[in-house]
Design an enzyme around this catalytic site. Structure first.
Site, PDB file in Angstrom:
ATOM      1  CE  LYS A   1      -4.054  -2.196   0.703  1.00  8.87           C
ATOM      2  NZ  LYS A   1      -3.655  -3.606   0.558  1.00  8.87           N
TER       3      LYS A   1
HETATM    4  C1  LIG Z   1      -4.174  -4.791  -0.056  1.00  7.88           C
HETATM    5  C2  LIG Z   1      -3.333  -6.011  -0.132  1.00  7.88           C
HETATM    6  C3  LIG Z   1      -3.515  -6.994  -1.143  1.00  7.88           C
HETATM    7  C4  LIG Z   1      -4.623  -6.898  -2.171  1.00  7.88           C
HETATM    8  O1  LIG Z   1      -4.411  -5.877  -3.116  1.00  7.88           O
HETATM    9  P1  LIG Z   1      -5.625  -5.355  -4.029  1.00  7.88           P
HETATM   10  O2  LIG Z   1      -5.085  -4.194  -4.763  1.00  7.88           O
HETATM   11  O3  LIG Z   1      -6.707  -4.963  -3.056  1.00  7.88           O
HETATM   12  O4  LIG Z   1      -6.042  -6.478  -4.908  1.00  7.88           O
HETATM   13  C5  LIG Z   1      -2.646  -8.071  -1.179  1.00  7.88           C
HETATM   14  N1  LIG Z   1      -1.670  -8.221  -0.245  1.00  7.88           N
HETATM   15  C6  LIG Z   1      -1.486  -7.316   0.753  1.00  7.88           C
HETATM   16  C7  LIG Z   1      -0.416  -7.566   1.743  1.00  7.88           C
HETATM   17  C8  LIG Z   1      -2.295  -6.183   0.838  1.00  7.88           C
HETATM   18  O5  LIG Z   1      -2.096  -5.297   1.840  1.00  7.88           O
END
Ligand SMILES: *Cc1c(COP(=O)(O)O)cnc(C)c1O
Length: 499
Positions: free
Chosen positions: A113
């Site tokens: 993120k």
């Molecule tokens: C948010 C997240 C995901 C999923 O990503 P999306 O863009 O929502 O598909 C996968 N792994 C981790 C560790 C995340 O924080």
């Protein structure tokens, strides 16, 4: 370049407007009216740049209303030296011949993120200067863990912004809670709420759209915006690292210019893999996008059959950031694959809301089949993969990444498609120490002292503990408020000092 809405193609806004508004007023998501395309010469040039240079080159194709100086300020601030623990920001690491891992978790909160949420505050404040006449931006977040911390870290002490995070008291891990409650910064607030994530999310949406609250904010020259992955300003930074990893493979002489690669993405809300889709549409040589899910396999079924059905059992897994049954960003894919058919998208979303499911027509289904593969695995397979990768390759990965690796191995077995492959790695293994510790064969994976478990994992594997996670142990808890749902509006006004 202009942006329209997936549910109303008469909408036409600039990038700055799309980013400030977050979501279009009739509920649709903003999408670029035209996807820019690049040629091989562009890739050659890109490969010679560092991450900041690559980010600027891609962003300038989408944010055409930003000046050169503004772009420099935004990407320079987001990815400047010291913010990410790797000098490459998002390094591409070979796992074995033909398979590389794109590590997206070297940012301040140790999850992918950060790749977008370090940049979003710059994009949002720059956009707001153009469109919101100096209003203070209030970011409201309901989080199940990773997004809240990444938003706090991204927006802390950013001028003219406030960030308020609500998390379910019993719905986040001990480490995630500590990460949020020890957050520093003068413009941040965190509050636990009694209830689960859906309760938090529903209440936040109610506050976000309440005319009374909006009017109160306006009196004080403030406005709401959103930091979740429906905001275009979170998606566009993610396109960059798919180009960047291709450049890395070129520079490492693993591929020839123009050679196609496969990309595997552990998926929840469909934001990360959608960014890879945009990269592919822009001309980045990608053959297949492999969408990896855990036991919540709604997307696997959709990709295989064209039938999306959220009415199914919900599983709590060891890869919690992918425990999701409504993948919001899929709406953007439907829009593009249906030939930008806003009526079709609106119908699908309406029947999802009313009946819990929808089916796409043949041409959209064929469009999906031509590009995507789907697969899923359960917690046991996830743990087995973590253990095996560590034992055989001396590579320690987190639970989400392990889902992607497992799904890729199954894909390879099924299809024999041994195209050079990049697997997106979305979190540091230390964010999910209990499951990872168990997977590498430790008997100590009981109890809930997060720090002891990190230490055990370090002792067993020798992999360094990320500095931001280690540092939390010595930080004071700043936020310990627990509110009921019906108190949340007052909490928001108190946090902003305008009650
Ligand atoms: C948010 C997240 C995901 C999923 O990503 P999306 O863009 O929502 O598909 C996968 N792994 C981790 C560790 C995340 O924080």
């Amino acid at each position: 370049m202009f942006y329209t809405s997936t549910r109303d193609t008469s909408v036409k806004v600039t990038a700055a407007e799309a980013i400030t508004n977050g979501i279009s007023k009739e509920g649709g998501l903003y999408v670029p009216c035209e996807i820019p395309s690049v040629n091989r010469e562009f890739l050659v040039q890109l490969a010679q740049l560092d991450y900041i240079g690559r980010a600027k080159a891609i962003l300038s194709l989408y944010l055409t209303d930003f000046t050169d100086a503004e772009l420099d300020y935004c990407v320079g601030g987001a990815y400047k030296e010291g913010k990410f623990s790797s000098p490459e920001v998002a390094p591409t690491v070979e796992l074995e011949h033909g398979v590389s891992i794109l590590e997206l978790w070297h940012g301040p909160t140790c999850a992918f993120k950060d790749m977008a949420l370090q940049l979003l505050p710059y994009l949002l404040t720059t956009s707001a200067k153009k469109t919101a006449d100096g209003k203070q931006i209030v970011i409201l977040v309901a989080t199940s863990g990773d997004t809240g911390k990444a938003a706090l870290e991204g927006f802390k002490d950013v001028e003219n912004t406030n960030v308020l995070v609500f998390y379910p008291n019993d719905g986040v891990s001990a480490m995630q809670k500590l990460q949020m409650c020890t957050q520093e910064g003068a413009n941040v607030s965190v509050c636990a709420i009694q209830g689960n994530f859906d309760d938090a999310q529903t209440s936040v949406k109610e506050i976000f759209t309440s005319d009374a609250v909006k009017a109160k904010l306006a009196e004080h020259n403030m406005m709401f915006s959103s930091a979740n992955s429906i905001n275009w300003g979170r998606l566009v930074p993610q396109i960059v690292y798919y180009f960047s990893t291709y450049c890395d493979l070129l520079n490492q002489r693993k591929i020839e210019l123009g050679e196609k690669i496969n990309v595997v993405v552990p998926t929840g809300n469909f934001g990360n893999i959608l960014a890879a889709y945009y990269a592919r549409e822009m001309g980045l040589p990608i053959k297949k996008l492999v969408c990896a899910s855990n036991a919540n396999n709604v997307l696997t079924e959709f990709i295989e059959s064209g039938f999306y059905n959220k009415d199914r059992d919900f599983y709590t897994t060891i890869s919690p950031s992918m425990d999701i049954l409504v993948s919001s960003n899929l709406e953007r894919l439907l829009f593009h694959l249906s030939g930008e058919n806003d009526v079709f998208v609106k119908d699908c979303m309406q029947s999802l809301f009313k009946d819990g499911h929808y089916t796409v027509d043949k041409s959209v289904y064929e469009g999906i089949r031509g590009i995507f593969e789907g697969g899923y695995c359960d917690d046991d397979a996830t743990k087995a993969t973590i253990g095996k990768l560590f034992k055989e390759k001396n590579y320690l990965c987190d639970t989400h990444t392990a889902v992607a690796v497992t799904v890729y191995e199954n894909y390879l077995k099924k299809t024999g498609d041994d195209t050079i492959c990049v697997i997106a790695s979305t979190a540091s293994p230390y964010k999910f120490s209990p499951a990872v510790l168990e997977a590498v064969g430790s008997k100590d994976a009981v109890g809930d002292d997060g720090f002891e478990m990190m230490q055990s994992l370090h002792t067993i594997t020798g992999v360094p503990i990320p500095e931001p996670l280690a540092a939390i142990q010595n930080k004071p808890v700043r936020f310990d408020k627990l509110a009921q749902r019906n108190e949340m509006t007052d909490v928001v006004l108190d946090m902003l000092g305008i009650r």
